[in-house]
Design a protein around this motif. Structure first.
Motif, PDB file in Angstrom:
ATOM      1  N   ALA A  80       0.881  -1.173   0.000  1.00 26.78           N
ATOM      2  CA  ALA A  80       0.000   0.000   0.000  1.00 26.78           C
ATOM      3  C   ALA A  80       0.916   1.221   0.000  1.00 26.78           C
ATOM      4  N   GLN A  81       0.563   2.226  -0.799  1.00 23.62           N
ATOM      5  CA  GLN A  81       1.426   3.407  -0.872  1.00 23.62           C
ATOM      6  C   GLN A  81       1.265   4.297   0.351  1.00 23.62           C
ATOM      7  N   MET A  82       0.077   4.220   0.958  1.00 21.45           N
ATOM      8  CA  MET A  82      -0.199   4.966   2.190  1.00 21.45           C
ATOM      9  C   MET A  82      -0.977   4.053   3.125  1.00 21.45           C
ATOM     10  N   GLY A  83      -1.078   4.457   4.386  1.00 24.20           N
ATOM     11  CA  GLY A  83      -1.895   3.697   5.323  1.00 24.20           C
ATOM     12  C   GLY A  83      -2.035   4.449   6.624  1.00 24.20           C
ATOM     13  N   GLU A  84      -3.093   4.120   7.347  1.00 22.98           N
ATOM     14  CA  GLU A  84      -3.283   4.748   8.661  1.00 22.98           C
ATOM     15  C   GLU A  84      -3.055   3.696   9.743  1.00 22.98           C
ATOM     16  N   ILE A  85      -2.235   4.039  10.717  1.00 27.20           N
ATOM     17  CA  ILE A  85      -1.968   3.103  11.822  1.00 27.20           C
ATOM     18  C   ILE A  85      -2.298   3.749  13.164  1.00 27.20           C
ATOM     19  N   LEU A  86      -2.503   2.883  14.163  1.00 30.73           N
ATOM     20  CA  LEU A  86      -2.608   3.331  15.542  1.00 30.73           C
ATOM     21  C   LEU A  86      -1.194   3.178  16.110  1.00 30.73           C
ATOM     22  N   LEU A  87      -0.553   4.291  16.398  1.00 29.13           N
ATOM     23  CA  LEU A  87       0.871   4.247  16.778  1.00 29.13           C
ATOM     24  C   LEU A  87       1.136   3.287  17.942  1.00 29.13           C
ATOM     25  N   VAL A  88       0.273   3.334  18.968  1.00 25.48           N
ATOM     26  CA  VAL A  88       0.532   2.516  20.165  1.00 25.48           C
ATOM     27  C   VAL A  88       0.486   1.011  19.900  1.00 25.48           C
ATOM     28  N   ASN A  89      -0.082   0.617  18.767  1.00 22.84           N
ATOM     29  CA  ASN A  89      -0.080  -0.809  18.427  1.00 22.84           C
ATOM     30  C   ASN A  89       1.332  -1.344  18.259  1.00 22.84           C
ATOM     31  N   TYR A  90       2.281  -0.442  18.016  1.00 25.29           N
ATOM     32  CA  TYR A  90       3.634  -0.870  17.655  1.00 25.29           C
ATOM     33  C   TYR A  90       4.650  -0.652  18.772  1.00 25.29           C
ATOM     34  N   GLN A  91       4.162  -0.523  19.987  1.00 25.80           N
ATOM     35  CA  GLN A  91       5.043  -0.262  21.127  1.00 25.80           C
ATOM     36  C   GLN A  91       6.080  -1.367  21.347  1.00 25.80           C
ATOM     37  N   ASN A  92       5.715  -2.609  21.059  1.00 21.79           N
ATOM     38  CA  ASN A  92       6.684  -3.695  21.266  1.00 21.79           C
ATOM     39  C   ASN A  92       7.833  -3.630  20.279  1.00 21.79           C
ATOM     40  N   GLU A  93       7.578  -3.022  19.113  1.00 25.92           N
ATOM     41  CA  GLU A  93       8.631  -2.873  18.115  1.00 25.92           C
ATOM     42  C   GLU A  93       9.615  -1.782  18.550  1.00 25.92           C
ATOM     43  N   TRP A  94       9.078  -0.710  19.115  1.00 28.10           N
ATOM     44  CA  TRP A  94       9.910   0.439  19.502  1.00 28.10           C
ATOM     45  C   TRP A  94       9.125   1.227  20.551  1.00 28.10           C
ATOM     46  N   PRO A  95       9.658   1.327  21.772  1.00 27.24           N
ATOM     47  CA  PRO A  95       8.876   1.902  22.871  1.00 27.24           C
ATOM     48  C   PRO A  95       8.261   3.269  22.555  1.00 27.24           C
ATOM     49  N   LEU A  96       8.985   4.099  21.785  1.00 26.67           N
ATOM     50  CA  LEU A  96       8.469   5.461  21.548  1.00 26.67           C
ATOM     51  C   LEU A  96       7.154   5.496  20.770  1.00 26.67           C
ATOM     52  N   PHE A  97       6.844   4.420  20.040  1.00 24.98           N
ATOM     53  CA  PHE A  97       5.526   4.366  19.385  1.00 24.98           C
ATOM     54  C   PHE A  97       4.402   4.333  20.430  1.00 24.98           C
ATOM     55  N   GLY A  98       4.749   3.904  21.644  1.00 21.99           N
ATOM     56  CA  GLY A  98       3.714   3.718  22.660  1.00 21.99           C
ATOM     57  C   GLY A  98       3.571   4.862  23.645  1.00 21.99           C
ATOM     58  N   LEU A  99       4.323   5.923  23.422  1.00 20.73           N
ATOM     59  CA  LEU A  99       4.352   7.011  24.412  1.00 20.73           C
ATOM     60  C   LEU A  99       2.982   7.631  24.649  1.00 20.73           C
ATOM     61  N   ASP A 100       2.189   7.748  23.587  1.00 22.42           N
ATOM     62  CA  ASP A 100       0.869   8.388  23.760  1.00 22.42           C
ATOM     63  C   ASP A 100      -0.183   7.384  24.255  1.00 22.42           C
ATOM     64  N   GLY A 101       0.282   6.218  24.710  1.00 19.09           N
ATOM     65  CA  GLY A 101      -0.652   5.244  25.276  1.00 19.09           C
ATOM     66  C   GLY A 101      -0.453   5.071  26.777  1.00 19.09           C
ATOM     67  N   LEU A 102       0.420   5.904  27.362  1.00 23.49           N
ATOM     68  CA  LEU A 102       0.685   5.775  28.807  1.00 23.49           C
ATOM     69  C   LEU A 102      -0.354   6.562  29.591  1.00 23.49           C
ATOM     70  N   PRO A 103      -1.063   5.893  30.516  1.00 23.38           N
ATOM     71  CA  PRO A 103      -2.101   6.594  31.266  1.00 23.38           C
ATOM     72  C   PRO A 103      -1.563   7.818  32.012  1.00 23.38           C
ATOM     73  N   PHE A 104      -2.244   8.925  31.823  1.00 23.96           N
ATOM     74  CA  PHE A 104      -2.012  10.174  32.553  1.00 23.96           C
ATOM     75  C   PHE A 104      -0.669  10.853  32.300  1.00 23.96           C
ATOM     76  N   LEU A 105       0.034  10.471  31.227  1.00 17.44           N
ATOM     77  CA  LEU A 105       1.210  11.273  30.850  1.00 17.44           C
ATOM     78  C   LEU A 105       0.696  12.543  30.154  1.00 17.44           C
ATOM     79  N   ALA A 106      -0.222  12.375  29.213  1.00 19.53           N
ATOM     80  CA  ALA A 106      -0.854  13.516  28.527  1.00 19.53           C
ATOM     81  C   ALA A 106      -2.338  13.178  28.438  1.00 19.53           C
ATOM     82  N   ASP A 107      -3.161  13.874  29.212  1.00 17.93           N
ATOM     83  CA  ASP A 107      -4.562  13.443  29.341  1.00 17.93           C
ATOM     84  C   ASP A 107      -5.581  14.516  28.948  1.00 17.93           C
TER      85      ASP A 107
END
Ligand code: PCA
Length: 322
Positions: A80-107
């Protein structure tokens, strides 16, 4: 049609339409009436118009082309030339993808935007190394708890069948003693209908899109975090466009980002109203539940930093300074 072929055809004396057309696919995991997807459809229509019909982007909603966790690899590999992903789905690949999934860091929307700005250079670099570009990113509304029974504290979630959409939401389930099972949104309605899950954390948007009110009657508005979707472009596909079309894509992408955040903010309360209209009770969390979830957040932020190391700390520091 690619440019080389155009030139070859022109050289052979064949008439080549001035508006040689490029066709792209854009898979997303969310339904057509979801606000992210509607925003993407608008983006695709705007690209078509602004490029004078040169770039046609077909949006494939509801995980019809690729399942949610497969979309990133599909864009990376050029299926696919483009695609939409949910960044936090990929936290196991690279922790920084999951930063916006941490409770109460940015709420809140304001803090989520700041977190995005802090994350962005690292995200762009990582995706760049993987042969992709981050075109834009939009936050989901704040995450709360959908649950069949009424709850006064996290202890009431013990043993409850808990749907997770990411490593972090699975970890929350573990920390509160629930039974996590990962189910992406496209399968969520069915999982509720068959009793596979009786609780989950997400936004009013997903609660509404999946008709959660038919199965679950309580929403606790914890406003715990705002995960983001990101729209990615395969870099080779981008490089193959002519310069004016590249410029259109970047400009229209920036417009879609701004529009997306505005819609998300505006629709958040509308979704909660729609849930109520459809028979759900929207509760403010009790003091105890709030305190319990904050504690879960603290544990997870600590665990996060242990994995993400100095890179993760640097982004959090940049965010806190904003
Ligand atoms: N909805 C998506 C992810 C975050 C959200 O609000 C979901 O529940 O799958």
């Amino acid at each position: 049609m690619n440019r080389k072929l155009c030139v070859a055809l022109a050289g052979a004396g064949l008439a080549v339409a001035a508006h040689a057309q490029t066709k792209w696919d854009l898979p997303t995991a969310y339904p057509a009436n979801n606000f992210h997807t509607e925003n993407i459809a608008q983006f695709a229509a705007d690209v078509d118009k602004a490029s004078g019909g040169k770039l046609k982007i077909t949006v494939h909603a509801n995980a019809a082309l690729f399942k949610a966790p497969e979309i990133k690899r599909a864009v990376q590999g050029g299926q696919a030339q483009m695609g939409e992903i949910l960044l936090v789905n990929y936290q196991n690949e690279w922790p920084l993808f999951g930063l916006d999934g941490l409770p109460f860091l940015a709420d809140s929307y304001d803090s989520a935007w700041k977190l995005y700005l802090a994350q962005k250079p690292a995200l762009e670099k990582k995706l760049g190394e993987q042969g992709m570009m981050l075109l834009y990113s939009v936050a989901w509304p704040p995450q709360g708890i959908f649950v069949k029974k009424e709850i006064a504290s996290a202890a009431d979630l013990k043993g409850v069948k808990w749907r997770a959409y990411s490593p972090a939401t699975a970890r929350i389930g573990e920390l509160v003693g629930a039974q996590p099972v990962t189910v992406q949104q496209a399968e969520l309605s069915q999982a509720m209908a068959t009793g596979v899950i009786e609780s989950y954390m997400s936004s009013g948007s997903t609660g509404y899109d999946t008709k959660t009110y038919e199965y679950i009657k309580n929403f606790y508005d914890t406003q715990a975090w705002l995960p983001k979707n990101a729209v990615l472009v395969n870099k080779k596909a981008f490089d193959a466009l002519d310069k004016p079309t590249q410029d259109v894509l970047l400009k229209v992408g920036a417009e879609a980002e701004k529009r997306g955040w505005d819609i998300s903010r505006k629709k958040n309360l509308e979704y909660l109203d729609l849930l109520k209209k459809n028979g759900m009770t929207v509760h403010p969390p009790s003091t105890q539940l709030k305190a319990d979830m904050k504690k879960v957040g603290e544990t997870m932020q600590k665990e996060y930093l242990e994995k993400a190391g100095t890179d993760g700390q640097a982004v959090i520091d940049a965010y806190r300074k904003m």
